[in-house]
Write an enzyme that holds these catalytic residues in place. Structure first.
Site, PDB file in Angstrom:
ATOM      1  N   GLY A  10      44.181 -11.688  78.318  1.00  0.00           N
ATOM      2  CA  GLY A  10      44.622 -13.082  78.479  1.00  0.00           C
ATOM      3  C   GLY A  10      44.895 -13.383  79.948  1.00  0.00           C
ATOM      4  O   GLY A  10      45.452 -12.543  80.654  1.00  0.00           O
ATOM      5  N   ARG A  73      38.698 -10.847  76.182  1.00  0.00           N
ATOM      6  CA  ARG A  73      39.421  -9.799  75.450  1.00  0.00           C
ATOM      7  C   ARG A  73      38.393  -8.844  74.865  1.00  0.00           C
ATOM      8  O   ARG A  73      37.478  -9.272  74.170  1.00  0.00           O
ATOM      9  CB  ARG A  73      40.257 -10.422  74.331  1.00  0.00           C
ATOM     10  CG  ARG A  73      41.444 -11.239  74.826  1.00  0.00           C
ATOM     11  CD  ARG A  73      42.428 -11.476  73.701  1.00  0.00           C
ATOM     12  NE  ARG A  73      43.507 -12.380  74.098  1.00  0.00           N
ATOM     13  CZ  ARG A  73      44.612 -11.996  74.732  1.00  0.00           C
ATOM     14  NH1 ARG A  73      44.778 -10.737  75.075  1.00  0.00           N
ATOM     15  NH2 ARG A  73      45.554 -12.875  75.034  1.00  0.00           N
ATOM     16  N   ILE A 133      52.068 -12.331  81.073  1.00  0.00           N
ATOM     17  CA  ILE A 133      53.255 -13.188  80.936  1.00  0.00           C
ATOM     18  C   ILE A 133      54.251 -12.538  79.981  1.00  0.00           C
ATOM     19  O   ILE A 133      55.389 -12.964  79.889  1.00  0.00           O
ATOM     20  CB  ILE A 133      52.906 -14.611  80.433  1.00  0.00           C
ATOM     21  CG1 ILE A 133      52.352 -14.594  79.007  1.00  0.00           C
ATOM     22  CG2 ILE A 133      51.955 -15.312  81.381  1.00  0.00           C
ATOM     23  CD1 ILE A 133      52.430 -15.940  78.312  1.00  0.00           C
ATOM     24  N   ASP A 134      53.809 -11.506  79.246  1.00  0.00           N
ATOM     25  CA  ASP A 134      54.701 -10.864  78.269  1.00  0.00           C
ATOM     26  C   ASP A 134      55.676  -9.879  78.918  1.00  0.00           C
ATOM     27  O   ASP A 134      56.679  -9.516  78.301  1.00  0.00           O
ATOM     28  CB  ASP A 134      53.883 -10.123  77.204  1.00  0.00           C
ATOM     29  CG  ASP A 134      53.061 -11.065  76.335  1.00  0.00           C
ATOM     30  OD1 ASP A 134      53.345 -12.271  76.348  1.00  0.00           O
ATOM     31  OD2 ASP A 134      52.137 -10.589  75.651  1.00  0.00           O
ATOM     32  N   ARG A 169      69.311 -33.577  66.877  1.00  0.00           N
ATOM     33  CA  ARG A 169      68.410 -32.718  66.096  1.00  0.00           C
ATOM     34  C   ARG A 169      68.525 -31.252  66.531  1.00  0.00           C
ATOM     35  O   ARG A 169      68.992 -30.952  67.636  1.00  0.00           O
ATOM     36  CB  ARG A 169      66.948 -33.134  66.354  1.00  0.00           C
ATOM     37  CG  ARG A 169      66.568 -34.426  65.717  1.00  0.00           C
ATOM     38  CD  ARG A 169      65.190 -34.863  66.189  1.00  0.00           C
ATOM     39  NE  ARG A 169      64.727 -36.000  65.422  1.00  0.00           N
ATOM     40  CZ  ARG A 169      63.795 -36.835  65.831  1.00  0.00           C
ATOM     41  NH1 ARG A 169      63.229 -36.691  67.018  1.00  0.00           N
ATOM     42  NH2 ARG A 169      63.419 -37.837  65.068  1.00  0.00           N
ATOM     43  N   MET A 176      55.649 -17.903  73.884  1.00  0.00           N
ATOM     44  CA  MET A 176      54.659 -16.826  73.730  1.00  0.00           C
ATOM     45  C   MET A 176      55.302 -15.445  73.799  1.00  0.00           C
ATOM     46  O   MET A 176      56.350 -15.260  74.424  1.00  0.00           O
ATOM     47  CB  MET A 176      53.562 -16.952  74.771  1.00  0.00           C
ATOM     48  CG  MET A 176      52.444 -17.870  74.338  1.00  0.00           C
ATOM     49  SD  MET A 176      51.063 -17.798  75.483  1.00  0.00           S
ATOM     50  CE  MET A 176      49.790 -18.570  74.502  1.00  0.00           C
ATOM     51  N   GLU A 229      57.144 -16.080  69.561  1.00  0.00           N
ATOM     52  CA  GLU A 229      56.019 -16.048  68.601  1.00  0.00           C
ATOM     53  C   GLU A 229      56.161 -14.889  67.622  1.00  0.00           C
ATOM     54  O   GLU A 229      55.864 -15.004  66.449  1.00  0.00           O
ATOM     55  CB  GLU A 229      54.757 -15.729  69.419  1.00  0.00           C
ATOM     56  CG  GLU A 229      53.771 -16.789  69.628  1.00  0.00           C
ATOM     57  CD  GLU A 229      52.580 -16.199  70.381  1.00  0.00           C
ATOM     58  OE1 GLU A 229      52.744 -15.326  71.254  1.00  0.00           O
ATOM     59  OE2 GLU A 229      51.475 -16.642  70.067  1.00  0.00           O
TER      60      GLU A 229
HETATM   61  O1  F6P Z   1      49.507 -11.370  75.931  1.00  0.00           O
HETATM   62  C1  F6P Z   1      49.659 -12.659  76.425  1.00  0.00           C
HETATM   63  C2  F6P Z   1      49.640 -13.672  75.336  1.00  0.00           C
HETATM   64  O2  F6P Z   1      49.783 -14.931  75.953  1.00  0.00           O
HETATM   65  C3  F6P Z   1      50.657 -13.494  74.213  1.00  0.00           C
HETATM   66  O3  F6P Z   1      51.950 -13.862  74.593  1.00  0.00           O
HETATM   67  C4  F6P Z   1      50.036 -14.358  73.150  1.00  0.00           C
HETATM   68  O4  F6P Z   1      50.498 -14.022  71.886  1.00  0.00           O
HETATM   69  C5  F6P Z   1      48.579 -14.076  73.306  1.00  0.00           C
HETATM   70  O5  F6P Z   1      48.394 -13.696  74.656  1.00  0.00           O
HETATM   71  C6  F6P Z   1      47.672 -15.237  72.992  1.00  0.00           C
HETATM   72  O6  F6P Z   1      46.356 -14.815  73.108  1.00  0.00           O
HETATM   73  P1  F6P Z   1      45.058 -15.739  73.203  1.00  0.00           P
HETATM   74  O7  F6P Z   1      44.819 -16.034  74.636  1.00  0.00           O
HETATM   75  O8  F6P Z   1      43.980 -14.879  72.667  1.00  0.00           O
HETATM   76  O9  F6P Z   1      45.316 -16.985  72.426  1.00  0.00           O
END
Ligand code: F6P
Length: 356
Positions: A10, A73, A133-134, A169, A176, A229
């Site tokens: 990603g 990927r 970003i994780d 609310r 993510m 997520e």
């Molecule tokens: O690993 C980075 C990430 O942005 C995760 O946080 C997320 O779940 C995933 O990639 C989303 O992947 P894609 O780009 O395949 O939608």
């Protein structure tokens, strides 16, 4: 020296800043260096798609999001599967040799590093660079791209804050991180969320509702929930990943955000809304912090190349740039530790993690 460079998995902000930092180091410090840009991650190395880069290709890209090289990927599981008499690893090795490379830089996350370890085992001179970003790469305090995403996710929480307050609310912001909760933890605290739900701390829906009601009773009609997520309910925590996904599919959910929103509304009577910023967390210009970090990471990767320190991946510990052996970190995950000081201080100011 001929060096190939690819970006895999990603995308995220700051990939270009790293590519630039590396290239500038290489042209300034490695005599006769030639840099080859490989298209679309491991995909380009498998198919042999690459081009010789010129110094000017690396100018003006410090603040540009995405990757000038393209990415894809390539699941790790398929790397060693035989197709038409050869595996993807064998194809990559073949193209590396055909290109006459002396080194290969792989910018990527956990999956990229696992595949890089296969190439190292095949005798290729690989240097990994920790992108995601994780922020879940083992052995480094931080990964590039993470803090840019924290800034975006924090702004998303800020923006729902005012509308949640106006309407009284409960707003759920899905952040993510399908496996780890670093981004949700930082953005949740940065954005002043009242409840933060991480994959590492399975939540109890009753405890979440209790917090929403307690706030309402204290005169705060609105609540903000930062939910990863990958967040999961306590009942799901014992399930294997596949079983969990299947169970959710049966009720039409991929994440628990919508289900939790419905449950809060049903159990408390408070109106709920869901906000999913999604890929904007991976888009756009890198933050100043990430530009600085990436310039250092790129230059340090150039130094590792120059010194012939292959089979390594760049790491940041405190203020210091260092490296790990790819083989030592591949396949490991940097989870949010349950005793992390950020969690303790958030709890001490009344933030709920949905577990008590
Ligand atoms: O690993 C980075 C990430 O942005 C995760 O946080 C997320 O779940 C995933 O990639 C989303 O992947 P894609 O780009 O395949 O939608």
């Amino acid at each position: 020296m001929k060096i190939g460079i690819l970006t895999s998995g990603g995308d995220c902000p700051a990939l270009n800043a790293v590519i630039r930092g590396f290239a500038k180091y290489a042209y300034n410090n490695i005599k006769g260096v030639e840099i080859y840009g490989i298209a679309d991650g491991y995909g380009g190395l498998i198919s042999g798609e690459y081009k010789k880069m010129k110094p000017e290709d690396f100018s003006g890209i410090l603040n540009i999001g995405g990757t000038i090289l393209g990415t894809s990927r390539q699941p790790f599981k398929k790397m060693t599967v035989e197709e038409n008499n050869s595996t993807k690893v064998e194809k990559m090795k073949h193209n590396y040799r055909k290109m006459g490379l002396d080194a290969l830089l792989t910018l990527g996350g956990a999956g990229t590093h696992k595949s890089a370890a296969l190439l190292v085992a095949e005798g290729l001179n690989v240097i990994g660079l920790p992108k995601t970003i994780d922020n879940d790469i083992f052995g480094t305090d931080v990964t590039f791209g993470f803090h840019s995403a924290v800034d975006v996710a924090t702004e998303c929480i800020d923006r729902v804050h005012t509308t949640a307050a106006s309407h009284g609310r409960t707003m759920l912001v899905e952040i993510m991180g399908n496996k780890v909760g670093w981004l949700t933890l930082y953005a949740g605290i940065g954005g002043g969320a009242d409840i933060i739900l991480l994959p590492e701390i399975p939540y109890d829906t009753d405890a979440v509702c209790k917090k929403v009601l307690a706030r309402a009773e204290a005169g705060k009609a609105f609540s903000i929930i930062a939910i990863a997520e990958g967040a999961m309910e306590k009942e799901e925590a014992g399930l294997k990943k596949k079983e969990r996904a299947q169970k959710r599919q049966e009720v039409g959910d991929t994440t628990l955000t919508n289900r939790l929103a419905r449950e809060i509304n049903r159990r408390t009577g408070v109106e709920t809304r869901v906000m999913i910023p999604g890929h904007i967390q991976r888009g756009g210009s890198p933050s100043a912090y990430d530009r600085v970090l990436s310039t250092q990471v790129g230059a340090y990767a150039g130094y590792l190349c120059k010194e012939g320190m292959f089979g390594t991946t760049v790491a940041i510990r405190g203020e210091k740039l260092t490296h790990n052996n790819i083989a030592d970190i591949a396949g490991k995950t940097k989870w949010v530790p349950l005793d992390h000081p950020m969690i303790a201080s958030a709890r001490s100011i009344g933030v709920s993690f949905g577990d008590e």
